[in-house]
Motif scaffolding. Structure first.
Motif, PDB file in Angstrom:
ATOM      1  N   ASP A  12      16.417  54.227  34.557  1.00 29.67           N
ATOM      2  CA  ASP A  12      15.350  53.797  35.470  1.00 29.67           C
ATOM      3  C   ASP A  12      13.973  54.011  34.846  1.00 29.67           C
ATOM      4  N   GLY A  13      12.940  53.662  35.607  1.00 28.07           N
ATOM      5  CA  GLY A  13      11.578  53.729  35.088  1.00 28.07           C
ATOM      6  C   GLY A  13      11.105  55.131  34.775  1.00 28.07           C
ATOM      7  N   ASP A  14      11.749  56.135  35.364  1.00 30.15           N
ATOM      8  CA  ASP A  14      11.378  57.529  35.117  1.00 30.15           C
ATOM      9  C   ASP A  14      12.191  58.143  33.975  1.00 30.15           C
ATOM     10  N   GLY A  15      13.014  57.322  33.336  1.00 31.59           N
ATOM     11  CA  GLY A  15      13.794  57.821  32.216  1.00 31.59           C
ATOM     12  C   GLY A  15      15.091  58.504  32.605  1.00 31.59           C
ATOM     13  N   VAL A  16      15.475  58.415  33.890  1.00 37.12           N
ATOM     14  CA  VAL A  16      16.732  59.017  34.345  1.00 37.12           C
ATOM     15  C   VAL A  16      17.842  57.971  34.260  1.00 37.12           C
ATOM     16  N   PHE A  17      18.954  58.345  33.693  1.00 41.20           N
ATOM     17  CA  PHE A  17      20.063  57.400  33.548  1.00 41.20           C
ATOM     18  C   PHE A  17      20.760  57.199  34.889  1.00 41.20           C
ATOM     19  N   ARG A  18      21.013  55.936  35.210  1.00 35.92           N
ATOM     20  CA  ARG A  18      21.619  55.573  36.488  1.00 35.92           C
ATOM     21  C   ARG A  18      23.132  55.818  36.480  1.00 35.92           C
ATOM     22  N   TYR A  19      23.718  55.841  37.672  1.00 33.65           N
ATOM     23  CA  TYR A  19      25.174  55.872  37.770  1.00 33.65           C
ATOM     24  C   TYR A  19      25.670  54.455  38.004  1.00 33.65           C
ATOM     25  N   TYR A  20      26.978  54.227  37.844  1.00 35.49           N
ATOM     26  CA  TYR A  20      27.536  52.874  37.871  1.00 35.49           C
ATOM     27  C   TYR A  20      28.502  52.713  39.033  1.00 35.49           C
ATOM     28  N   SER A  21      28.216  51.720  39.885  1.00 33.42           N
ATOM     29  CA  SER A  21      29.037  51.488  41.079  1.00 33.42           C
ATOM     30  C   SER A  21      28.954  50.031  41.480  1.00 33.42           C
ATOM     31  N   ASP A  22      30.097  49.440  41.855  1.00 36.79           N
ATOM     32  CA  ASP A  22      30.135  48.050  42.323  1.00 36.79           C
ATOM     33  C   ASP A  22      29.523  47.075  41.314  1.00 36.79           C
ATOM     34  N   SER A 189      42.436  50.975  39.308  1.00 39.56           N
ATOM     35  CA  SER A 189      40.978  51.063  39.188  1.00 39.56           C
ATOM     36  C   SER A 189      40.653  52.468  38.694  1.00 39.56           C
ATOM     37  N   ILE A 190      39.428  52.661  38.211  1.00 37.49           N
ATOM     38  CA  ILE A 190      39.082  53.935  37.576  1.00 37.49           C
ATOM     39  C   ILE A 190      37.739  54.446  38.066  1.00 37.49           C
ATOM     40  N   VAL A 191      37.695  55.720  38.409  1.00 34.96           N
ATOM     41  CA  VAL A 191      36.442  56.417  38.715  1.00 34.96           C
ATOM     42  C   VAL A 191      36.279  57.500  37.663  1.00 34.96           C
ATOM     43  N   LEU A 192      35.198  57.436  36.905  1.00 30.62           N
ATOM     44  CA  LEU A 192      34.942  58.389  35.824  1.00 30.62           C
ATOM     45  C   LEU A 192      33.887  59.395  36.257  1.00 30.62           C
ATOM     46  N   LYS A 193      34.222  60.681  36.129  1.00 28.80           N
ATOM     47  CA  LYS A 193      33.240  61.755  36.310  1.00 28.80           C
ATOM     48  C   LYS A 193      33.113  62.438  34.949  1.00 28.80           C
ATOM     49  N   PRO A 194      32.111  62.016  34.152  1.00 24.04           N
ATOM     50  CA  PRO A 194      31.983  62.592  32.813  1.00 24.04           C
ATOM     51  C   PRO A 194      31.454  64.020  32.865  1.00 24.04           C
ATOM     52  N   PRO A 195      31.645  64.784  31.799  1.00 25.56           N
ATOM     53  CA  PRO A 195      31.045  66.116  31.745  1.00 25.56           C
ATOM     54  C   PRO A 195      29.525  65.972  31.694  1.00 25.56           C
ATOM     55  N   LEU A 211      29.629  44.957  30.279  1.00 19.63           N
ATOM     56  CA  LEU A 211      29.274  43.762  29.509  1.00 19.63           C
ATOM     57  C   LEU A 211      30.498  42.893  29.213  1.00 19.63           C
ATOM     58  N   ALA A 212      31.677  43.507  29.187  1.00 20.60           N
ATOM     59  CA  ALA A 212      32.905  42.758  28.921  1.00 20.60           C
ATOM     60  C   ALA A 212      33.310  41.880  30.093  1.00 20.60           C
ATOM     61  N   GLY A 213      32.759  42.158  31.291  1.00 20.27           N
ATOM     62  CA  GLY A 213      33.021  41.293  32.431  1.00 20.27           C
ATOM     63  C   GLY A 213      34.132  41.736  33.364  1.00 20.27           C
ATOM     64  N   PHE A 214      34.417  43.026  33.422  1.00 19.85           N
ATOM     65  CA  PHE A 214      35.427  43.507  34.375  1.00 19.85           C
ATOM     66  C   PHE A 214      34.938  43.302  35.811  1.00 19.85           C
ATOM     67  N   PRO A 215      35.849  43.090  36.768  1.00 17.01           N
ATOM     68  CA  PRO A 215      35.461  42.842  38.159  1.00 17.01           C
ATOM     69  C   PRO A 215      34.645  43.985  38.763  1.00 17.01           C
ATOM     70  N   ARG A 216      33.790  43.641  39.687  1.00 17.34           N
ATOM     71  CA  ARG A 216      32.944  44.627  40.367  1.00 17.34           C
ATOM     72  C   ARG A 216      33.808  45.644  41.113  1.00 17.34           C
ATOM     73  N   GLY A 217      33.416  46.900  41.012  1.00 18.26           N
ATOM     74  CA  GLY A 217      34.110  47.952  41.742  1.00 18.26           C
ATOM     75  C   GLY A 217      35.320  48.514  41.037  1.00 18.26           C
ATOM     76  N   LEU A 218      35.802  47.824  40.018  1.00 18.30           N
ATOM     77  CA  LEU A 218      37.017  48.271  39.332  1.00 18.30           C
ATOM     78  C   LEU A 218      36.769  49.532  38.513  1.00 18.30           C
ATOM     79  N   ILE A 219      35.601  49.599  37.887  1.00 18.87           N
ATOM     80  CA  ILE A 219      35.225  50.751  37.071  1.00 18.87           C
ATOM     81  C   ILE A 219      33.949  51.346  37.650  1.00 18.87           C
ATOM     82  N   SER A 220      33.945  52.648  37.849  1.00 11.69           N
ATOM     83  CA  SER A 220      32.752  53.339  38.360  1.00 11.69           C
ATOM     84  C   SER A 220      32.521  54.588  37.526  1.00 11.69           C
ATOM     85  N   CYS A 221      31.279  55.012  37.464  1.00 16.31           N
ATOM     86  CA  CYS A 221      30.947  56.249  36.756  1.00 16.31           C
ATOM     87  C   CYS A 221      29.938  57.023  37.595  1.00 16.31           C
ATOM     88  N   VAL A 222      30.366  58.185  38.071  1.00 15.39           N
ATOM     89  CA  VAL A 222      29.531  59.001  38.954  1.00 15.39           C
ATOM     90  C   VAL A 222      29.096  60.256  38.203  1.00 15.39           C
TER      91      VAL A 222
END
Length: 398
Positions: A12-22, A189-195, A211-222
């Motif tokens: 984001d504009g403040d330099g904080v990395f976003r999480y990935y959902s939907d 489907s996969i939900v990733l909680k990285p360290p 970028l590879a084009g997987f369907p929305r919601g299939l892969i998430s990273c919280v």
């Protein structure tokens, strides 16, 4: 550079990395972030979103819905998308490797190797998945005593549902894709909680799947603090399967060994979080370092008087991930290997994981189940049977 170019939208504009959902990169409604400390400089290098439990709920429910559609996607199409993600990951190895260097102090060469290896793992998994999941079993009832051939049983491997992946910090990319790729090819489907340390590298990796084009919601990273969302994720009722695998701690082990009489083959040197390689000789079983893994450049040597004594010491540990045997005698190598209570025994080599299609597992307190591409795909599935009942016995004739 991390968070720029093809990866600009994940920050984001403040330099904080976003999480990935939907299928979108988002800022948390909490308005909070989690700092990621560069182990070398001991200063904040990155920041990631501190997600809320409500956001976790939405992610898991979205993953649950996406999985139902993904399970109906042909195997060849799943494999095609995985191959595409692998190519994109390897194409962008430089910025992801940079993150590994800054987040976990991984040497630059090893960081690049981890990313490239991860791309190769994804491609191999795509191919192996098509082979494994493209086959089923056909059973007939008369192979069991007392039965006529009146039943045909068709078995197939089906997905588990929503898979939660929680990789460790030491290989945040490779040990993440070793869960993600098998889960996806199997129809989950996969939900990733990285360290936390390694989260930004993992977010870059996830963007390659985006970028590879997987369907929305299939892969998430919280992202966020494990104390706030960790247990909530692992105990979530919609999660079908969970995958799991400091300098001060190392110093504590070293000082304990020194007080108890271990021989220092080099001077102990430390600057901040940087510790120089150290060989400790004459380590005894009453020293902590004989049993507790330093996870750093410290090698303890325990002298033994017989092979039997060495095996006894090895098997006295509560852990059993890997063991090593160094010998020119192949007969001794096999006999000692068989006696060691470890998931893997390396003959004439140091402990190592891989190639990634090799089985990788631990005994005792070193883990449950077995990793390695084929084993991981099988763990991400369950068996479903369809039984056809015939009105009378039927035997196939030539």
């Amino acid at each position: 550079m991390a968070g720029s170019g093809a990866f600009a939208e994940i920050k984001d504009g403040d330099g904080v990395f976003r999480y990935y959902s939907d299928g979108e990169w988002k800022a948390s409604a909490s308005g909070k972030s989690v700092p990621i400390i560069n182990p070398t400089t001991r200063s904040t290098h990155f920041k990631v979103q501190a997600c809320t439990q409500e956001e976790v709920n939405k992610i898991v429910e979205s993953a649950r819905a996406a999985q139902k559609l993904w399970a109906k996607t042909p195997l060849w199409k799943r494999a095609e998308l995985l191959h595409r993600a692998a190519a994109i990951l390897k194409e962008h190895k430089a910025p992801i490797a940079e993150c590994l260097v800054k987040e976990i102090a991984k040497p630059a060469k090893d960081a690049v190797t981890e990313v490239v290896r991860s791309g190769d793992l994804i491609s191999y998994c795509a191919e192996e998945g098509v082979r494994i999941l493209g086959e089923g079993k056909f059973l007939v009832s008369d192979s069991f005593p007392g039965n006529e051939r009146t039943k045909y049983c068709l078995t197939s491997k089906i997905p588990l549902g929503v898979v939660l992946a929680i990789p460790p910090f030491n290989y945040p990319v490779n040990l993440a894709v070793s869960k993600i790729a098998p889960a996806l090819i199997a129809g989950n489907s996969i939900v990733l909680k990285p360290p936390t340390q390694g989260a930004v590298a993992a977010l870059h990796m996830v963007h390659c799947f985006h970028l590879a084009g997987f369907p929305r919601g299939l892969i998430s990273c919280v992202t966020g603090k494990g104390s706030e969302i960790g247990d909530f994720l692992t105990m979530h009722p919609s999660v079908s399967f969970v995958t799991e695998s400091s300098a001060n701690f190392i110093e504590g082990l070293v000082m304990d060994a020194k007080q108890k009489g271990a021989t220092f083959c080099q001077e102990y040197r430390r600057e901040g979080n940087l510790i120089w390689p150290l060989l400790l000789d004459h380590v005894r079983p009453d020293m902590r370092i004989a049993w507790e893994e330093p996870f750093g450049p410290v090698l303890p040597v325990i002298r033994i008087n017989s092979v039997e004594e060495g095996i006894h010491h090895c098997n006295a540990s509560n852990f059993g991930l890997q063991g090593c045997v160094f010998t020119r005698d192949i007969n001794k190598a096999i006999l000692i290997s068989d006696a060691m209570e470890t998931g893997t025994v390396q003959i004439n080599s140091a402990p190592a994981r891989g190639p990634d299609h090799f089985p990788f597992q631990g005994l005792k307190d070193s883990g449950i189940g077995s990793q390695g591409i084929t084993n991981s795909i099988n763990m991400m599935t369950k068996i479903k049977s369809t039984v056809i009942n015939l009105p009378s016995p039927s035997y196939t004739m030539g």
